[in-house]
Design a protein around this motif. Sequence first.
Motif, PDB file in Angstrom:
ATOM      1  N   PRO A  40       0.815  -1.226   0.000  1.00  0.00           N
ATOM      2  CA  PRO A  40       0.000   0.000   0.000  1.00  0.00           C
ATOM      3  C   PRO A  40       0.846   1.272   0.000  1.00  0.00           C
ATOM      4  CG  PRO A  40      -0.805  -1.543   1.660  1.00  0.00           C
ATOM      5  CD  PRO A  40       0.494  -2.075   1.157  1.00  0.00           C
ATOM      6  N   LEU A  41       2.010   1.211   0.632  1.00  0.00           N
ATOM      7  CA  LEU A  41       2.919   2.363   0.609  1.00  0.00           C
ATOM      8  C   LEU A  41       3.470   2.587  -0.795  1.00  0.00           C
ATOM      9  CD1 LEU A  41       4.784   1.690   3.956  1.00  0.00           C
ATOM     10  CD2 LEU A  41       3.421   3.734   3.428  1.00  0.00           C
ATOM     11  N   GLN A  42       3.790   1.498  -1.504  1.00  0.00           N
ATOM     12  CA  GLN A  42       4.272   1.624  -2.883  1.00  0.00           C
ATOM     13  C   GLN A  42       3.184   2.227  -3.772  1.00  0.00           C
ATOM     14  OE1 GLN A  42       7.290   1.277  -4.163  1.00  0.00           O
ATOM     15  NE2 GLN A  42       6.612   1.721  -6.243  1.00  0.00           N
ATOM     16  N   THR A  43       1.946   1.805  -3.572  1.00  0.00           N
ATOM     17  CA  THR A  43       0.829   2.380  -4.329  1.00  0.00           C
ATOM     18  C   THR A  43       0.692   3.859  -3.988  1.00  0.00           C
ATOM     19  OG1 THR A  43      -0.266   0.227  -4.309  1.00  0.00           O
ATOM     20  CG2 THR A  43      -1.641   2.135  -4.823  1.00  0.00           C
ATOM     21  N   GLY A  44       0.835   4.193  -2.712  1.00  0.00           N
ATOM     22  CA  GLY A  44       0.799   5.596  -2.294  1.00  0.00           C
ATOM     23  C   GLY A  44       1.938   6.395  -2.886  1.00  0.00           C
ATOM     24  N   LYS A  45       3.093   5.765  -3.001  1.00  0.00           N
ATOM     25  CA  LYS A  45       4.254   6.441  -3.607  1.00  0.00           C
ATOM     26  C   LYS A  45       3.967   6.782  -5.073  1.00  0.00           C
ATOM     27  CE  LYS A  45       9.123   5.706  -4.766  1.00  0.00           C
ATOM     28  NZ  LYS A  45      10.288   4.806  -4.627  1.00  0.00           N
ATOM     29  N   ILE A  46       3.331   5.871  -5.786  1.00  0.00           N
ATOM     30  CA  ILE A  46       2.991   6.141  -7.190  1.00  0.00           C
ATOM     31  C   ILE A  46       2.011   7.313  -7.265  1.00  0.00           C
ATOM     32  CG2 ILE A  46       1.866   5.225  -9.276  1.00  0.00           C
ATOM     33  CD1 ILE A  46       4.712   4.092  -8.694  1.00  0.00           C
ATOM     34  N   LYS A  47       1.017   7.317  -6.380  1.00  0.00           N
ATOM     35  CA  LYS A  47       0.074   8.443  -6.368  1.00  0.00           C
ATOM     36  C   LYS A  47       0.804   9.749  -6.035  1.00  0.00           C
ATOM     37  CE  LYS A  47      -4.099   8.033  -4.824  1.00  0.00           C
ATOM     38  NZ  LYS A  47      -5.284   7.786  -3.988  1.00  0.00           N
TER      39      LYS A  47
END
Length: 170
Positions: free
Chosen positions: A106-113
């Motif tokens: 979820p942090l990686q997804t947040g990083k992309i956002k």
Amino acid sequence: MKCAHFTLLLGLAAAVTSLPHAHRKRALEERPYSEFQISDGVAGNAQAEVFEQFPIDTSDLASVSASDLDIIKSARETAEAAEVDAGGFNEAIDAAGGADSAEGAPLQTGKIKNKVLKLQLEVLALQIEQAQGDDGVAEKLDEEQAKLDTNVALDEEAAGQPSQSVDFDG
């Protein structure tokens, strides 16, 4: 009869004032990262979320104020810091066991956002500068637009996946 006209007029006035004011300019305000970050929630709509946080009339970039441009640039710098500085996404993802771990995904997804936020603000700033007569930004604009397109595609591919922000003080 006069009462009916007055009531009609009052109703029209109320209706007009409740309409969205798309053409009214609204100045941006300096805010901490926690108030404009878009990384919480789910993936898939990051670019639209950026424009919700930074409602600039893209049909008239030449008239964007210097103060709004400064806020856009400052927010972009803060979003980049939230990615790479201490306490940011890179550090949080490493601490969670990597991007493929249950806590890190979820942090990686947040990083992309967050990258979409950072890059959209960079592209927007360059577009504003170009619209205001700076012809020297065209090459940089093309480079940043390509990066933005890549990260928007990654966000869209991850649509619906949980996304997590970091507690970054910026």
